[in-house]
Design a protein around this motif. Structure first.
Motif, PDB file in Angstrom:
ATOM      1  N   GLU B  62      33.152  34.182  56.927  1.00 42.09           N
ATOM      2  CA  GLU B  62      33.615  35.414  56.534  1.00 42.09           C
ATOM      3  C   GLU B  62      34.428  36.040  56.740  1.00 42.09           C
ATOM      4  OE1 GLU B  62      30.475  38.963  57.343  1.00 42.09           O
ATOM      5  OE2 GLU B  62      32.371  40.162  56.503  1.00 42.09           O
ATOM      6  N   ALA B  66      36.734  38.724  52.384  1.00 42.57           N
ATOM      7  CA  ALA B  66      35.549  38.950  52.071  1.00 42.57           C
ATOM      8  C   ALA B  66      35.401  40.567  51.931  1.00 42.57           C
ATOM      9  CB  ALA B  66      34.365  38.824  53.455  1.00 42.57           C
ATOM     10  N   PHE B  72      29.857  38.896  48.599  1.00 39.59           N
ATOM     11  CA  PHE B  72      30.861  37.907  49.393  1.00 39.59           C
ATOM     12  C   PHE B  72      28.696  36.964  50.170  1.00 39.59           C
ATOM     13  CE2 PHE B  72      29.898  35.783  54.031  1.00 39.59           C
ATOM     14  CZ  PHE B  72      31.118  34.927  53.804  1.00 39.59           C
ATOM     15  N   GLN B  74      27.266  33.619  51.575  1.00 41.46           N
ATOM     16  CA  GLN B  74      27.840  32.298  53.126  1.00 41.46           C
ATOM     17  C   GLN B  74      27.277  31.670  52.979  1.00 41.46           C
ATOM     18  OE1 GLN B  74      27.366  34.304  57.125  1.00 41.46           O
ATOM     19  NE2 GLN B  74      28.985  32.571  57.411  1.00 41.46           N
TER      20      GLN B  74
END
Lengths: 115, 318
Positions: B62, B66, B72, B74
């Motif tokens: 992050e 972000a 977002f 990951q």
């Protein structure tokens, strides 16, 4: 000391190449920037046109540009496989010259793209 | 770049309603990208600016970028290629293995949501950074993402653009492309251009010790490259053109100080979307430009005997 203002200057720090920067300079350094980001501001203010470095160095000793150019030509001509590397922080006009030089000496030409 | 489905940043500003950054951190590395070209701008077909656009960030951690993103995602490190391949299958409604999805660090719901958004948008764009192109898989990752962007055009307008780092790295590619036919890693040792990254790319050449001289133009490999590459630069005659005496200059036989691009040297540079822009250098400096010094070196070499008969239009005497 003469203050000059350059409008719509182009920043070459990153790939965004922002071309709307206003630069105030006193003939030696850039004193103020408008519209530039934190990286661009640092880039512009970090450069001066004071003569901080020798024109050229050969084996670590100061030399004239003429001597350095001729010695460089000798080294590149003598090499079997010279490498030309960089190109990211020079102009397109300089890159054209480099491509022509690479052809003349039968070398390899490469940029930061290959990293 | 052959076959790349791309556009200019002006088109992104005026049209893009889905902006996906992949493996890049524009908030810190390209600070004005958001505000000048992408999410924050009001455009002709996105009149409400930020409200009309969706931003997705795909990265392994992050980053500050972000905060700007609506979504977002990951990804587990080194799994970008797998995610792209899954997306390529899912846009065509092909079944995917749940175990394969789990390995990427993302859930099937997240991928389904992304696919739905990609298909529903009017103009989608991938901006991919070094987090994609310089990690495991390297250029295969970039190729996969470019293919995904191309395939998305069966459903809607979709493009991809690399987030280029240094100022004129794009210009270097463009100039080499139109002079030699290839963008980088080009050998002219047979008198005609040959392209082979891995063989003619700088780090590989240096580590194998293939080249026997180096001309470094506005770069500092002595500070950035792996140690074996630096060791080879020390062994061979190295020539450096740079506005400063760099680490590389200190291990070189020749250093020539040149004017700084855009500060005291004029010319043209390319933006990351391959738009050429003129420089407006505000200062006049004491040093010659790179262009001038390279030309003088070329002219000095041209006076010497041809390394190969008939080079550069010069026909060797019978």
């Amino acid at each position: 000391m003469e203050l000059t203002v350059t409008k719509n200057a182009t920043c070459t720090f990153c790939g965004c190449v922002c071309d709307d920067i206003e630069l105030h300079s006193d003939g030696v350094r850039i004193t103020h920037t408008k519209a530039a980001c934190v990286l661009g501001t640092a880039w512009f203010k970090n450069h001066t046109v004071e003569k901080l470095f020798p024109d050229a160095l050969i084996d670590g000793k100061p030399a004239t540009v003429d001597e350095a150019v001729h010695f460089a030509a000798e080294l590149l001509h003598a090499a079997d496989m010279p490498l030309l590397y960089g190109l990211s922080n020079i102009t397109c006009e300089a890159t054209r010259e480099a491509a022509s030089l690479a052809e003349l000496i039968g070398g390899v030409i490469d940029s930061h793209t290959s990293l | 770049m052959g076959g790349k489905v791309s556009c200019t940043l002006g088109e992104v500003k005026n049209r893009a309603d889905l902006i996906i950054y992949w493996g890049g951190n524009p908030a810190e590395c390209h600070p004005r990208h958001f505000t000048k070209y992408t999410i924050m701008q009001k455009g002709k077909y996105v009149p409400n600016g930020r409200k009309d656009r969706t931003m997705v960030l795909v990265d392994i951690r992050e980053t500050p970028s972000a905060k700007a993103a609506d979504i977002f995602l990951q990804v587990r490190p080194t799994k970008d290629f797998e995610v792209i391949t899954l997306l390529r299958a899912m846009i065509k409604d092909q079944p995917v293995d749940e175990a394969a999805v789990a390995e990427t660090g993302l859930s099937l719901e997240q991928l389904r949501d992304l696919v739905a958004r990609m298909k529903a948008c009017k103009f989608g764009v991938f901006f991919f950074g070094m987090g994609l192109s310089m990690t495991r898989g390297k250029h295969m990752n970039s190729a996969a993402l470019l293919t995904l962007a191309a395939e998305m055009n069966a459903f809607t307008k979709f493009v991809a653009m690399p987030m280029r780092g240094h100022g004129n790295v794009t210009g270097g590619d463009v100039i080499l492309r139109y002079t030699t036919g290839y963008p980088f890693g080009i050998s002219l040792s047979r008198g005609y251009p040959r392209f082979n990254p891995g063989e003619f790319s700088t780090i590989d050449l240096l580590i194998r010790g293939d080249c026997d001289a180096a001309l470094i133009l506005g770069a500092d490999p002595g500070a950035t490259m792996p140690q074996p590459a630096i060791e080879h630069l020390k062994r061979i005659p190295t020539i450096v053109l740079d506005p400063k005496v760099t680490h590389t200059s200190r291990l070189a036989r020749v250093h020539i100080t040149t004017a700084a691009t855009g500060i005291s040297a004029g010319g043209t540079v390319y933006r990351m979307d391959e738009i050429p822009l003129p420089l407006r250098p505000p200062l006049k400096g004491p040093y010659p430009t790179d262009e001038e010094v390279i030309r003088r070196i070329r002219e000095a070499v041209a006076k010497k005997a041809d390394w190969m008969p008939g080079m550069n239009g010069v026909v060797a005497a019978a």
